[in-house]
Design a protein around this motif. Structure first.
Motif, PDB file in Angstrom:
ATOM      1  N   ILE A 794     -67.962 -11.944  31.611  1.00 57.52           N
ATOM      2  CA  ILE A 794     -68.114 -10.697  32.364  1.00 57.52           C
ATOM      3  C   ILE A 794     -68.491 -10.977  33.810  1.00 57.52           C
ATOM      4  O   ILE A 794     -67.995 -10.337  34.735  1.00 57.52           O
ATOM      5  CB  ILE A 794     -69.155  -9.784  31.692  1.00 57.52           C
ATOM      6  N   PHE A 795     -69.368 -11.958  34.007  1.00 58.43           N
ATOM      7  CA  PHE A 795     -69.861 -12.244  35.351  1.00 58.43           C
ATOM      8  C   PHE A 795     -69.314 -13.557  35.902  1.00 58.43           C
ATOM      9  O   PHE A 795     -69.961 -14.231  36.704  1.00 58.43           O
ATOM     10  CB  PHE A 795     -71.396 -12.270  35.356  1.00 58.43           C
ATOM     11  N   SER A 796     -68.120 -13.913  35.453  1.00 54.40           N
ATOM     12  CA  SER A 796     -67.469 -15.093  36.007  1.00 54.40           C
ATOM     13  C   SER A 796     -66.982 -14.805  37.422  1.00 54.40           C
ATOM     14  O   SER A 796     -66.965 -13.660  37.873  1.00 54.40           O
ATOM     15  CB  SER A 796     -66.287 -15.508  35.112  1.00 54.40           C
ATOM     16  N   ASP A 797     -66.581 -15.855  38.111  1.00 51.74           N
ATOM     17  CA  ASP A 797     -66.206 -15.720  39.524  1.00 51.74           C
ATOM     18  C   ASP A 797     -64.781 -15.190  39.674  1.00 51.74           C
ATOM     19  O   ASP A 797     -63.891 -15.881  40.170  1.00 51.74           O
ATOM     20  CB  ASP A 797     -66.348 -17.068  40.235  1.00 51.74           C
ATOM     21  N   ALA A 798     -64.562 -13.979  39.231  1.00 48.77           N
ATOM     22  CA  ALA A 798     -63.247 -13.341  39.400  1.00 48.77           C
ATOM     23  C   ALA A 798     -63.163 -12.736  40.796  1.00 48.77           C
ATOM     24  O   ALA A 798     -64.112 -12.125  41.264  1.00 48.77           O
ATOM     25  CB  ALA A 798     -63.054 -12.254  38.349  1.00 48.77           C
ATOM     26  N   PRO A 799     -62.045 -12.908  41.480  1.00 45.29           N
ATOM     27  CA  PRO A 799     -61.950 -12.400  42.849  1.00 45.29           C
ATOM     28  C   PRO A 799     -61.916 -10.879  42.905  1.00 45.29           C
ATOM     29  O   PRO A 799     -61.261 -10.231  42.102  1.00 45.29           O
ATOM     30  CB  PRO A 799     -60.633 -12.998  43.361  1.00 45.29           C
ATOM     31  N   ASN A 800     -62.676 -10.353  43.841  1.00 46.41           N
ATOM     32  CA  ASN A 800     -62.615  -8.949  44.260  1.00 46.41           C
ATOM     33  C   ASN A 800     -63.222  -7.931  43.306  1.00 46.41           C
ATOM     34  O   ASN A 800     -63.330  -6.770  43.663  1.00 46.41           O
ATOM     35  CB  ASN A 800     -61.164  -8.530  44.551  1.00 46.41           C
ATOM     36  N   VAL A 801     -63.608  -8.307  42.111  1.00 42.60           N
ATOM     37  CA  VAL A 801     -64.135  -7.308  41.185  1.00 42.60           C
ATOM     38  C   VAL A 801     -65.635  -7.095  41.364  1.00 42.60           C
ATOM     39  O   VAL A 801     -66.164  -6.075  40.936  1.00 42.60           O
ATOM     40  CB  VAL A 801     -63.827  -7.675  39.726  1.00 42.60           C
ATOM     41  N   PHE A 802     -66.331  -8.052  41.987  1.00 45.27           N
ATOM     42  CA  PHE A 802     -67.739  -7.883  42.322  1.00 45.27           C
ATOM     43  C   PHE A 802     -67.865  -7.829  43.837  1.00 45.27           C
ATOM     44  O   PHE A 802     -67.572  -8.800  44.529  1.00 45.27           O
ATOM     45  CB  PHE A 802     -68.580  -9.028  41.760  1.00 45.27           C
ATOM     46  N   ARG A 803     -68.329  -6.681  44.348  1.00 40.34           N
ATOM     47  CA  ARG A 803     -68.336  -6.482  45.787  1.00 40.34           C
ATOM     48  C   ARG A 803     -69.664  -5.960  46.318  1.00 40.34           C
ATOM     49  O   ARG A 803     -69.889  -5.975  47.522  1.00 40.34           O
ATOM     50  CB  ARG A 803     -67.219  -5.505  46.176  1.00 40.34           C
ATOM     51  N   THR A 804     -70.524  -5.439  45.465  1.00 42.13           N
ATOM     52  CA  THR A 804     -71.809  -4.919  45.913  1.00 42.13           C
ATOM     53  C   THR A 804     -72.914  -5.486  45.037  1.00 42.13           C
ATOM     54  O   THR A 804     -72.654  -6.074  43.985  1.00 42.13           O
ATOM     55  CB  THR A 804     -71.862  -3.373  45.856  1.00 42.13           C
ATOM     56  N   ARG A 805     -74.152  -5.285  45.436  1.00 39.77           N
ATOM     57  CA  ARG A 805     -75.278  -5.798  44.680  1.00 39.77           C
ATOM     58  C   ARG A 805     -75.666  -4.869  43.531  1.00 39.77           C
ATOM     59  O   ARG A 805     -76.538  -5.195  42.733  1.00 39.77           O
ATOM     60  CB  ARG A 805     -76.479  -5.968  45.597  1.00 39.77           C
ATOM     61  N   PHE A 806     -75.037  -3.704  43.430  1.00 39.03           N
ATOM     62  CA  PHE A 806     -75.450  -2.707  42.445  1.00 39.03           C
ATOM     63  C   PHE A 806     -74.428  -2.547  41.329  1.00 39.03           C
ATOM     64  O   PHE A 806     -74.143  -1.452  40.886  1.00 39.03           O
ATOM     65  CB  PHE A 806     -75.662  -1.349  43.126  1.00 39.03           C
ATOM     66  N   GLN A 807     -73.850  -3.621  40.846  1.00 38.56           N
ATOM     67  CA  GLN A 807     -72.862  -3.550  39.780  1.00 38.56           C
ATOM     68  C   GLN A 807     -73.413  -4.178  38.509  1.00 38.56           C
ATOM     69  O   GLN A 807     -74.077  -5.213  38.546  1.00 38.56           O
ATOM     70  CB  GLN A 807     -71.566  -4.271  40.183  1.00 38.56           C
TER      71      GLN A 807
END
Length: 815
Positions: A794-807
């Motif tokens: 879920i929290f792997s280094d996938a590009p662009n899916v994690f963009r803010t600190r509140f996810q």
């Protein structure tokens, strides 16, 4: 609730008072053609055996123009041209920016900027760390996002690893230089360090001997918990660890060095303590200093200057902690520098709001006009009282507020604060009845109490029998005003309420946009900061790898905002009793989808395109409105119109997880109007669609078994055995105490106590059901187990899916 409405409500978020496109949408010509949903091609398919081969290439006759950048043919529509040009002009080698933790770094990557427009800054160094580490809420002017429980050393170790990765990536991106900037280690500081505040290159090579005598400027906080209430200018102080502190295991006390009893004067800010505490314990450093100035209030933060002193120990131990020391010292300097970005007088929610504005303008300058940027940047020039009043009012229900009811402990002069907001256009101050229109009067009447409304009603009517409910009184007064029987109602209302204020439409629109760009969803708002500050919510740790802008151009954002308005108006229309109003917005959404070029639709919904981008497009929002419209039309028994909408959705969105639901509803609606062969064909084709999964696939299989009997189908499907298998049913008997509709049923359990149906089932299985022990949790425990087992994925280094600190997961799962 209609199927799809809950999802639409989450997408819209908090309803806005001012919708810029409301009037144009209400007068939209697409909504007034006729009473049915038009789809000529789809209607022809009702009698066809291949009911799922729908219309395509709806935009084949549109005008094409040549792109001056790439030379490709693109649609001649205004939005398509601008979007394509933005994509062409920004195309280049993508750069990966790693965020060391969602609680520590900046939020988005910088937009692509030509190397001729700026000078390259220091190389970006980031580390990955704990969501609970590094910084807390005591530093004045810094937002706080977590409790201090884990050691900062782990962050430094991952930082050293990521530093080499970032160095390699930077070398690979030399063909397309972008603005390189420091990512702040400080979990609470979202401010990017400017070039003048950058940590010198030598910081990574600094030794313990070199920092002896180096001073840091910080503050004494928590003065109300001190032993010494009075301070003298220039008084000597020293820092002392307080590991037994219940609130913060990294706490560092500031003690008086002048008295032999070491009286406590307070604490250093928690953010800085998290960096200095391991330096004091593991690196054997100690700090001394003096008081720089005396505040007016005895409990205010006290500016101090501290100087590092080094204890002597053997060189072998020093080499073991040297690497950790370098990272910790650099982080400590960043915390000190970042604390200078905000004045001491700034409150916590005020800091959070300013962080939001700053980050959005920094990360998305291409989405705001120059006037909008100037307007939003002017917020920081307002007085503290004005800023606090505005933030307080923005987070309230509104839209109108009585000046007499505005009173906050941290606001010294509300009257002057409102005048400052009115002068800059953030609020509208109404003191003259001539400025009010019908809608203003309607909203202002809601500010009055029942007693005040009855007093006004008695002034205009001899017989005051309008009821005692507030709603009835307001409706009676509005009816009198609309009929011209009480033309002085605005003056009387304003006399009762006194001066009233309302957040301006420009401020509301821009702050809403800033929130949406900051959180990237409609469910989070400024209260998210508060939940994190209080420690109620903690977010996990992950890296942000950003190579794509969410909105490539301003036109894309404006189209998305208009689609959100349509969704909100659709949701509001469903609250009423007029079926024609929701139908208008269904037609608008359908017309927007049908008018979009097939090329644009396919490019945004193709498997190769980043899936998250589609979730922030106007087409995605309109598809949700139309999908909800299908449920609405089915409720109204308008099955032909529902069929046309479903065919539109299936023909336009070929790579969509909702296709299973759409196929199922299409099959059901075709059966409703008597087209059984076509209904069966749709169900059979649905099983061949790779995007039809889970429950929808099983539901289609059941329909095939029911409809596919001879003479329609002679061969039994291979899945019939699994669908027809007998499921063992268990009957649990209980004596209900109530059978009221809308009320939860209560029973007498085996122990003689009252219980719900879930507890009754658990008691059965604990006894004669086999001695099982269970718990009723709906899906909470299973989601938790799934999250723990799949955490690394879920929290792997996938590009662009994690963009803010509140996810709490990737952007795709937000929808």
């Amino acid at each position: 609730m209609l199927n799809g409405r809950e999802s639409l409500i989450r997408l819209v978020g908090k309803r806005r008072h001012f919708l810029p496109n409301r009037q144009s949408l209400l007068s939209d010509p697409f909504a007034t053609h006729n009473d049915s949903i038009e789809n000529t091609e789809a209607e022809k398919l009702v009698d066809s055996k291949e009911a799922t081969k729908f219309v395509s290439e709806s935009g084949s006759s549109e005008k094409l123009v040549t792109c001056p950048v790439c030379g490709h043919k693109v649609s001649g529509e205004h939005n398509d041209i601008n979007s394509h040009l933005d994509a062409c002009l920004s195309r280049g080698t993508k750069r990966k920016l790693t965020q060391q933790t969602l609680l520590q770094s900046n939020f988005w990557s910088q937009p692509k900027i030509s190397s001729s427009e700026l000078e390259p800054l220091e190389k970006n160094v980031s580390g990955r760390g704990s969501d609970k580490s590094l910084v807390q809420n005591a530093v004045p002017g810094l937002p706080d996002f977590g409790a201090a429980e884990e050691n900062v050393i782990s962050i430094c170790q991952s930082s050293q690893k990521l530093e080499s990765d970032m160095q390699t990536h930077t070398d690979d991106s030399s063909e397309n230089p972008v603005n390189e900037y420091w990512i702040d280690y400080n979990t609470d500081t979202t401010q990017q360090l400017s070039p003048k505040n950058e940590v010198p290159k030598g910081d990574m090579d600094v030794t313990m001997d070199e920092i002896c005598g180096v001073s840091l400027e910080t503050y004494i906080v928590g003065r109300r918990f001190s032993d010494e209430k009075t301070l003298l200018l220039g008084a000597s102080i020293s820092l002392l660890r307080d590991p037994n502190n219940d609130k913060d295991p990294n706490a560092i006390k500031v003690v008086s060095a002048d008295s032999g009893c070491c009286k406590s004067l307070g604490f250093i800010p928690r953010e800085l303590a998290q960096c200095l505490s391991p330096l004091i314990e593991k690196c054997r450093l100690n700090f001394e200093g003096h008081v720089c100035s005396i505040p007016k209030h005895p409990f205010d933060c006290v500016p101090i200057q501290i100087v590092c002193r080094k204890s002597v120990f053997n060189g072998e131990k020093e080499s073991e902690v040297l690497e950790d020391f370098k990272c910790l010292w650099k982080v400590a300097k960043r915390v000190v520098e970042s604390a200078k970005n905000y004045p001491l007088s700034m409150t916590k929610y005020q800091q959070n709001f300013c962080v939001l504005i700053h980050e959005v303008l920094r990360s998305n300058p291409h989405l705001f006009s120059e006037d909008e940027k100037i307007f939003m940047e002017s917020f920081t020039s307002l007085s503290n009282d004005s800023q606090r009043i505005f933030i307080r009012l923005y987070t309230r229900k509104g839209p109108w507020f009585r000046m007499s009811n505005i009173s906050y402990a941290e606001v010294l002069d509300p009257q002057e604060a409102v005048k400052g907001l009115s002068a800059t256009g953030y609020v509208c101050l109404f003191e003259d009845a001539d400025e009010l229109d019908y809608n203003d009067i309607k909203e202002m009447l809601n500010l009055l109490t029942v007693c005040e409304l009855r007093d006004i009603s008695c002034k205009f009517k001899k017989n005051c029998n309008s009821g005692t409910r507030k709603k009835d009184l307001i409706e009676a007064l509005l009816s009198l005003y609309k009929n011209g029987l009480c033309p002085k109602l605005p003056s009387v209302v304003l006399e009762k309420t006194g001066a009233c204020i309302q957040i301006s439409s420009q401020a509301e629109s821009l702050i809403w946009r800033a929130e949406r760009l900051f959180f990237l969803n409609g469910e989070q708002d400024l209260s998210t900061f508060l939940l994190v500050d209080l420690g109620i919510v903690k977010y996990p740790t992950y890296n942000c790898i950003i190579s794509e802008q969410i909105f490539s151009g301003r036109d894309d954002l404006l189209a998305y905002e208009e689609a959100i308005e349509v969704a909100q108006l659709m949701d509001q229309a469903l609250d009423g009793n007029n079926a024609d109003v929701p139908l208008r917005f269904i037609k608008i959404a359908d017309s927007r989808i049908s008018s979009s070029s097939m090329k644009a639709i396919k490019s945004s919904t193709s498997e190769s395109a980043p899936k998250f981008l589609f979730y922030f497009s106007a087409l995605w929002v309109y598809s949700k409105v139309v999908s909800l419209g299908v449920s609405f039309l089915e409720r109204e028994h308008r099955y032909n119109d529902a069929i046309n909408l479903l065919k539109r959705l299936l023909s336009c969105f070929t790579f969509d997880g909702r296709r299973g639901y759409w196929m199922l509803r299409l099959s059901i609606n075709l059966e409703h109007i008597g087209y059984l062969n076509e209904s069966l064909a749709v169900a059979e084709d649905g099983l061949q669609d790779p995007w039809v999964r889970a429950g929808s696939r099983m539901a289609l299989q059941k329909r095939i078994l029911r409809l596919g009997k001879p003479p329609r189908r002679w061969k039994t499907p291979s899945f019939s055995a699994s669908i027809k298998r007998k499921i063992t049913e268990v009957h649990v008997q209980g004596r209900p105490l109530n059978c009221e509709i809308g009320m939860k049923n209560r029973f007498y359990g085996e122990d003689g106590e009252q219980c719900g149906v879930e507890q009754l089932a658990l008691q059965y299985y604990a006894g004669e059901g086999g001695g099982w022990q269970g718990v009723h949790t709906e899906s909470g425990i299973w989601l938790t187990i799934f999250g723990l087992l799949m955490w690394d994925i879920i929290f792997s280094d996938a590009p662009n899916v994690f963009r803010t600190r509140f996810q709490i997961w990737g952007l795709i799962a937000f929808i």
